[in-house]
Design a protein around this motif. Structure first.
Motif, PDB file in Angstrom:
ATOM      1  N   GLU A 163      21.275  42.352  44.978  1.00  0.00           N
ATOM      2  CA  GLU A 163      21.897  43.051  43.853  1.00  0.00           C
ATOM      3  C   GLU A 163      20.868  43.940  43.163  1.00  0.00           C
ATOM      4  O   GLU A 163      19.788  43.498  42.798  1.00  0.00           O
ATOM      5  CB  GLU A 163      22.482  42.056  42.844  1.00  0.00           C
ATOM      6  N   GLN A 164      21.235  45.203  42.963  1.00  0.00           N
ATOM      7  CA  GLN A 164      20.376  46.152  42.261  1.00  0.00           C
ATOM      8  C   GLN A 164      20.842  46.216  40.804  1.00  0.00           C
ATOM      9  O   GLN A 164      21.546  47.132  40.392  1.00  0.00           O
ATOM     10  CB  GLN A 164      20.447  47.530  42.925  1.00  0.00           C
ATOM     11  N   GLY A 165      20.450  45.254  40.046  1.00  0.00           N
ATOM     12  CA  GLY A 165      20.916  45.115  38.677  1.00  0.00           C
ATOM     13  C   GLY A 165      21.123  43.642  38.393  1.00  0.00           C
ATOM     14  O   GLY A 165      20.579  42.774  39.099  1.00  0.00           O
ATOM     15  N   TYR A 166      21.932  43.346  37.397  1.00  0.00           N
ATOM     16  CA  TYR A 166      22.099  41.954  36.989  1.00  0.00           C
ATOM     17  C   TYR A 166      23.535  41.706  36.546  1.00  0.00           C
ATOM     18  O   TYR A 166      24.082  42.452  35.725  1.00  0.00           O
ATOM     19  CB  TYR A 166      21.148  41.621  35.835  1.00  0.00           C
ATOM     20  N   THR A 167      24.113  40.684  37.117  1.00  0.00           N
ATOM     21  CA  THR A 167      25.410  40.195  36.666  1.00  0.00           C
ATOM     22  C   THR A 167      25.174  38.855  35.972  1.00  0.00           C
ATOM     23  O   THR A 167      24.624  37.941  36.580  1.00  0.00           O
ATOM     24  CB  THR A 167      26.380  40.020  37.845  1.00  0.00           C
ATOM     25  N   ASP A 168      25.569  38.759  34.724  1.00  0.00           N
ATOM     26  CA  ASP A 168      25.298  37.561  33.930  1.00  0.00           C
ATOM     27  C   ASP A 168      26.205  36.423  34.385  1.00  0.00           C
ATOM     28  O   ASP A 168      27.431  36.515  34.310  1.00  0.00           O
ATOM     29  CB  ASP A 168      25.536  37.879  32.450  1.00  0.00           C
ATOM     30  N   TRP A 169      25.588  35.359  34.847  1.00  0.00           N
ATOM     31  CA  TRP A 169      26.344  34.201  35.328  1.00  0.00           C
ATOM     32  C   TRP A 169      26.775  33.285  34.187  1.00  0.00           C
ATOM     33  O   TRP A 169      27.664  32.461  34.339  1.00  0.00           O
ATOM     34  CB  TRP A 169      25.493  33.393  36.317  1.00  0.00           C
ATOM     35  N   ARG A 170      26.135  33.429  33.056  1.00  0.00           N
ATOM     36  CA  ARG A 170      26.411  32.542  31.921  1.00  0.00           C
ATOM     37  C   ARG A 170      27.800  32.827  31.355  1.00  0.00           C
ATOM     38  O   ARG A 170      28.181  33.965  31.119  1.00  0.00           O
ATOM     39  CB  ARG A 170      25.357  32.739  30.829  1.00  0.00           C
ATOM     40  N   GLY A 171      28.563  31.791  31.162  1.00  0.00           N
ATOM     41  CA  GLY A 171      29.891  31.943  30.572  1.00  0.00           C
ATOM     42  C   GLY A 171      30.981  32.337  31.535  1.00  0.00           C
ATOM     43  O   GLY A 171      32.135  32.527  31.118  1.00  0.00           O
ATOM     44  N   VAL A 172      30.663  32.470  32.823  1.00  0.00           N
ATOM     45  CA  VAL A 172      31.702  32.787  33.805  1.00  0.00           C
ATOM     46  C   VAL A 172      32.518  31.530  34.068  1.00  0.00           C
ATOM     47  O   VAL A 172      32.009  30.529  34.578  1.00  0.00           O
ATOM     48  CB  VAL A 172      31.089  33.328  35.114  1.00  0.00           C
ATOM     49  N   ARG A 173      33.779  31.566  33.706  1.00  0.00           N
ATOM     50  CA  ARG A 173      34.676  30.433  33.862  1.00  0.00           C
ATOM     51  C   ARG A 173      35.405  30.532  35.202  1.00  0.00           C
ATOM     52  O   ARG A 173      35.395  31.592  35.850  1.00  0.00           O
ATOM     53  CB  ARG A 173      35.690  30.393  32.720  1.00  0.00           C
ATOM     54  N   PRO A 174      36.036  29.446  35.659  1.00  0.00           N
ATOM     55  CA  PRO A 174      36.707  29.479  36.967  1.00  0.00           C
ATOM     56  C   PRO A 174      37.637  30.669  37.188  1.00  0.00           C
ATOM     57  O   PRO A 174      37.597  31.282  38.268  1.00  0.00           O
ATOM     58  CB  PRO A 174      37.456  28.142  37.010  1.00  0.00           C
ATOM     59  N   PRO A 175      38.474  31.095  36.231  1.00  0.00           N
ATOM     60  CA  PRO A 175      39.356  32.237  36.502  1.00  0.00           C
ATOM     61  C   PRO A 175      38.644  33.586  36.517  1.00  0.00           C
ATOM     62  O   PRO A 175      39.251  34.600  36.891  1.00  0.00           O
ATOM     63  CB  PRO A 175      40.371  32.187  35.344  1.00  0.00           C
ATOM     64  N   ASP A 176      37.355  33.621  36.114  1.00  0.00           N
ATOM     65  CA  ASP A 176      36.632  34.881  35.963  1.00  0.00           C
ATOM     66  C   ASP A 176      35.850  35.290  37.201  1.00  0.00           C
ATOM     67  O   ASP A 176      35.203  36.348  37.197  1.00  0.00           O
ATOM     68  CB  ASP A 176      35.643  34.783  34.790  1.00  0.00           C
ATOM     69  N   ILE A 177      35.867  34.485  38.246  1.00  0.00           N
ATOM     70  CA  ILE A 177      34.922  34.688  39.341  1.00  0.00           C
ATOM     71  C   ILE A 177      35.174  35.993  40.091  1.00  0.00           C
ATOM     72  O   ILE A 177      34.225  36.651  40.538  1.00  0.00           O
ATOM     73  CB  ILE A 177      34.921  33.473  40.304  1.00  0.00           C
ATOM     74  N   ASP A 178      36.421  36.427  40.218  1.00  0.00           N
ATOM     75  CA  ASP A 178      36.687  37.678  40.938  1.00  0.00           C
ATOM     76  C   ASP A 178      36.053  38.866  40.211  1.00  0.00           C
ATOM     77  O   ASP A 178      35.501  39.767  40.852  1.00  0.00           O
ATOM     78  CB  ASP A 178      38.190  37.894  41.091  1.00  0.00           C
ATOM     79  N   ARG A 179      36.138  38.851  38.888  1.00  0.00           N
ATOM     80  CA  ARG A 179      35.523  39.926  38.107  1.00  0.00           C
ATOM     81  C   ARG A 179      34.007  39.923  38.296  1.00  0.00           C
ATOM     82  O   ARG A 179      33.370  40.988  38.438  1.00  0.00           O
ATOM     83  CB  ARG A 179      35.883  39.748  36.633  1.00  0.00           C
ATOM     84  N   ALA A 180      33.407  38.749  38.313  1.00  0.00           N
ATOM     85  CA  ALA A 180      31.965  38.652  38.498  1.00  0.00           C
ATOM     86  C   ALA A 180      31.552  39.139  39.886  1.00  0.00           C
ATOM     87  O   ALA A 180      30.550  39.856  40.034  1.00  0.00           O
ATOM     88  CB  ALA A 180      31.508  37.212  38.281  1.00  0.00           C
ATOM     89  N   ILE A 181      32.315  38.756  40.911  1.00  0.00           N
ATOM     90  CA  ILE A 181      32.012  39.207  42.271  1.00  0.00           C
ATOM     91  C   ILE A 181      32.106  40.727  42.350  1.00  0.00           C
ATOM     92  O   ILE A 181      31.258  41.393  42.968  1.00  0.00           O
ATOM     93  CB  ILE A 181      32.959  38.532  43.278  1.00  0.00           C
ATOM     94  N   ALA A 182      33.116  41.299  41.739  1.00  0.00           N
ATOM     95  CA  ALA A 182      33.277  42.756  41.742  1.00  0.00           C
ATOM     96  C   ALA A 182      32.077  43.437  41.090  1.00  0.00           C
ATOM     97  O   ALA A 182      31.614  44.491  41.552  1.00  0.00           O
ATOM     98  CB  ALA A 182      34.569  43.142  41.035  1.00  0.00           C
ATOM     99  N   HIS A 183      31.530  42.836  40.042  1.00  0.00           N
ATOM    100  CA  HIS A 183      30.373  43.416  39.362  1.00  0.00           C
ATOM    101  C   HIS A 183      29.142  43.369  40.260  1.00  0.00           C
ATOM    102  O   HIS A 183      28.352  44.335  40.304  1.00  0.00           O
ATOM    103  CB  HIS A 183      30.125  42.691  38.048  1.00  0.00           C
ATOM    104  N   VAL A 184      28.949  42.260  40.975  1.00  0.00           N
ATOM    105  CA  VAL A 184      27.838  42.174  41.932  1.00  0.00           C
ATOM    106  C   VAL A 184      27.972  43.261  42.983  1.00  0.00           C
ATOM    107  O   VAL A 184      26.993  43.949  43.331  1.00  0.00           O
ATOM    108  CB  VAL A 184      27.789  40.782  42.589  1.00  0.00           C
ATOM    109  N   HIS A 185      29.186  43.458  43.500  1.00  0.00           N
ATOM    110  CA  HIS A 185      29.408  44.495  44.510  1.00  0.00           C
ATOM    111  C   HIS A 185      29.132  45.880  43.954  1.00  0.00           C
ATOM    112  O   HIS A 185      28.580  46.745  44.655  1.00  0.00           O
ATOM    113  CB  HIS A 185      30.841  44.413  45.047  1.00  0.00           C
ATOM    114  N   GLN A 186      29.504  46.128  42.723  1.00  0.00           N
ATOM    115  CA  GLN A 186      29.218  47.417  42.102  1.00  0.00           C
ATOM    116  C   GLN A 186      27.720  47.681  42.035  1.00  0.00           C
ATOM    117  O   GLN A 186      27.272  48.832  42.094  1.00  0.00           O
ATOM    118  CB  GLN A 186      29.820  47.468  40.700  1.00  0.00           C
TER     119      GLN A 186
END
Length: 323
Positions: free
Chosen positions: A79-102
């Protein structure tokens, strides 16, 4: 295509490992790996030491981090950047994955069926993935003695279910390497025609050009009726296909026990069903009529006294309907 052994799940004293960063890279070189990732828990603080160590040992490195949460562990590579893992709840994982891909990274689910509470809080995957097609890879084999573990059987079954649903998720192994030991581990091999680099490793994972082995390396490629070659991860039209299987016993000579890993037979598996069984040979070709779906090769054998185990397998070729 050249196949490179890589280890992409490791830990050092920057989280809960015993390795120094330099010690990890040196151990990877001595074991015979061509590349190693640094994936400490929730920190990238070891990267400053990582790159000089790689240069000294002549290895390729992959920058990573293991998200370590109450709901599961997720490996993030490149990852070229940072996706904050703190506070990611079970329903939020798709949004977090999309941010890593971005940010140009890829994600993999680590040890999805590992024992969790009260033994290891958060080890079991409990995030609620809505779009499994967005997950780049799944650790089907994890840690030592992986081919025989019930956790591996469950992860393998999940992987096949996802393939049946049309998800082209790549099967991987992860040593989850914390310290040097004498345990038996499986290995990940990435295939490519270009020079080995962090980017080419990530591209191979995205493209499914990965084989897993707990001993000899099994690889597969296909040729269609028009004579066009196809590598694992590719999509080719249904119909008559020639499959080329190669078994290489010379791989990672310092990292598996030949007296404990014995080959028995090769299988071609199509859409979860065994399509063909043949004796083990270093190189052979099989002709078949492939229906739409996915097609994988397995090497079955005896693993530390238990017969009928997967000791190597490939990621699939994908078959599309004609017209």
């Amino acid at each position: 295509m050249k196949w490179y052994p890589v280890e992409l799940h490791t830990h050092t004293e920057h989280s809960d490992g015993d390795f120094t960063v330099s010690g990890l890279v040196e151990a990877a070189r001595k074991r015979g790996f061509a590349a190693v990732a640094l994936t400490d828990h929730n920190t990238a603080s070891g990267l400053r030491e990582f790159y000089p160590a790689l240069e000294r040992e002549g290895l390729i490195g992959v920058a990573g981090i293991e998200w370590t949460t109450y709901f599961g562990h997720m490996l993030v590579l490149g990852e070229q950047g940072y996706t904050d893992w703190r506070g990611v709840r079970p329903p939020d994982i798709d949004r977090a994955i999309a941010h890593v891909h971005q940010n140009g990274g890829i994600v993999g689910i680590a040890h999805p069926f590992a024992l969790s509470n009260p033994v290891n809080t958060g080890y079991h995957w409990e995030f609620q993935v809505a779009d499994w097609a967005a997950v780049d890879y799944l650790e089907v084999w994890s840690r030592d003695d992986a081919p025989r573990k019930i956790q591996s059987l469950r992860a393998f079954a999940l992987w096949e279910q996802l393939l049946d649903r049309g998800c082209r998720i790549t099967a991987m192994s992860g040593r989850d390497w914390h310290r040097e030991d004498t345990f038996a581990y499986a290995h990940t091999y990435v295939g490519m025609d270009e020079p080995l680099s962090q980017q080419s490793i990530m591209d191979a994972i995205r493209g499914g050009r990965v084989c897993l082995a707990a001993g000899p390396l099994l690889t597969m490629r296909g040729t269609d009726a028009d004579g066009k070659p196809w590598e694992i991860g590719d999509e080719l039209p249904a119909g008559e296909i020639e499959i080329e299987l190669t078994v290489d016993e010379t791989t990672l000579p310092n990292d598996w026990d030949r007296s404990q890993v014995q080959m028995q037979e090769l299988r071609l598996v199509q859409n979860g069903r065994v399509l063909a069984v043949c004796p083990v040979q270093p190189h052979q070709r099989l002709h078949l009529s492939a229906a739409p779906g996915w097609l994988r090769a397995d090497l079955i054998g005896s693993y530390y006294g238990r017969a009928g185990q997967h000791i190597a397998f490939t990621n699939p070729l994908f078959i599309r309907a004609r017209g």
